[in-house]
Design an enzyme around this catalytic site. Structure first.
Site, mmCIF file in Angstrom:
data_model
loop_
_atom_site.group_PDB
_atom_site.id
_atom_site.type_symbol
_atom_site.label_atom_id
_atom_site.label_comp_id
_atom_site.label_asym_id
_atom_site.label_seq_id
_atom_site.Cartn_x
_atom_site.Cartn_y
_atom_site.Cartn_z
ATOM 1 N N ASN A 1 2.811 8.352 27.406
ATOM 2 C CA ASN A 1 1.799 7.326 27.181
ATOM 3 C C ASN A 1 0.520 7.547 27.984
ATOM 4 O O ASN A 1 -0.562 7.135 27.556
ATOM 5 C CB ASN A 1 2.394 5.955 27.523
ATOM 6 N N THR B 1 -6.623 -4.325 26.406
ATOM 7 C CA THR B 1 -6.031 -4.108 27.717
ATOM 8 C C THR B 1 -7.070 -4.403 28.798
ATOM 9 O O THR B 1 -8.230 -4.726 28.500
ATOM 10 C CB THR B 1 -5.552 -2.657 27.878
ATOM 11 N N LYS C 1 -6.207 14.066 20.890
ATOM 12 C CA LYS C 1 -5.227 13.293 20.117
ATOM 13 C C LYS C 1 -4.786 14.029 18.858
ATOM 14 O O LYS C 1 -3.659 13.838 18.387
ATOM 15 C CB LYS C 1 -5.785 11.914 19.796
ATOM 16 N N TYR D 1 -11.541 13.322 23.596
ATOM 17 C CA TYR D 1 -10.390 12.466 23.314
ATOM 18 C C TYR D 1 -9.896 12.694 21.884
ATOM 19 O O TYR D 1 -8.687 12.785 21.641
ATOM 20 C CB TYR D 1 -10.793 11.012 23.515
#
Length: 254
Positions: A90, A193, A162, A158
């Site tokens: 994660n 979050t 991914k 990023y």
């Protein structure tokens, strides 16, 4: 009998956000959880909360930027519990949202994102697969992103990373699925979050605007993603193998 009784689960990035909720849900299901993260205070809070509800957990304080992090985590888990049944990759690093082209990309930023998002989970997987195969199986869940499904859905490094996580998922299942190792990925969209709160609360931010157009009309809560992840960790999802599950509130339709 709880569905994770006698299971040992490693969760990276387990001290906040999605990872923290995954740790809680696995522990509630009976798993012994190895809580991995950089912040010792937050790790202690997670462990205290798990133990207060009768669960069992231990911590490994480590940065996934450290080349030795995967080995440290595996060694700690094996020393404490003697086996590993579940791995949730994660932990992730991001690059600034304004890096949308190579003109703004730095080598330092690229290396950091690739190290945390691709290399660390790859070598954690490499180390955990023999343990799982020896005992007849296990479950690995990688947290990717809808950024890994196409171009322009996230910052540059990023997005590249991914895509790599999705490739890692498929290659792991292809080579080790017949030996009982199930590997799947969850692809979140926007998740509310501590780190993203300010962005989603700002009506002018692109994330806020994109989510507003989706069928769900809001970002996901970490516990909603955790429920999907823990399902994939469980034996109930046995016939889901090498799959990438999109959990974005329908954002990709827009």
């Amino acid at each position: 009998m709880a569905k994770f009784d006698n299971k040992v689960a490693i969760v990276t990035g387990a001290t906040s956000g999605i990872g923290r909720q995954v740790a809680y849900q696995l522990a509630e299901g009976g798993a012994k959880v190895v809580v991995c993260g950089r912040n010792e205070q937050r790790a202690d809070e997670v462990i205290d909360n798990i133990k207060a509800k009768g669960g069992e957990a231990m911590k490994v304080i480590v940065s996934m930027e450290e080349p030795t992090a995967p080995q440290q985590i595996i060694d700690a888990a094996m020393s404490a519990y003697g086996t590993i049944d579940i791995l949730v990759n994660n932990a992730a690093a991001d690059d600034p949202m304004n890096i949308r082209g190579f003109q703004d990309l730095t080598e330092e930023n690229y290396d950091r994102v690739m190290l945390v998002d691709v290399k660390a989970p790859t070598f954690l997987t490499k180390l955990v697969v023999p343990v799982m195969e020896e005992k007849g199986g296990g479950s690995i869940v990688n947290i990717a992103s809808i950024a890994g499904t196409g171009a322009g859905r996230g910052p540059l490094a990023y997005t590249i990373a991914k895509h790599g996580v999705i490739g890692l998922t498929r290659e792991t299942e292809f080579y080790h699925g017949r030996n009982g190792v199930r590997c799947n990925a969850v692809l979140p969209g926007g998740v509310y979050t501590e780190l993203t709160k300010a962005d989603f609360d700002n009506p002018e931010h692109p994330l806020h605007q994109a989510i507003a157009m989706s069928p769900a009309g809001r970002p996901a809560q970490p516990e909603e993603l955790a429920s999907i992840i823990t399902f994939l960790c469980s034996d109930e999802s046995f016939f889901i193998q090498g799959t990438c599950i999109t959990a974005d509130g329908g954002a990709l339709m827009c």
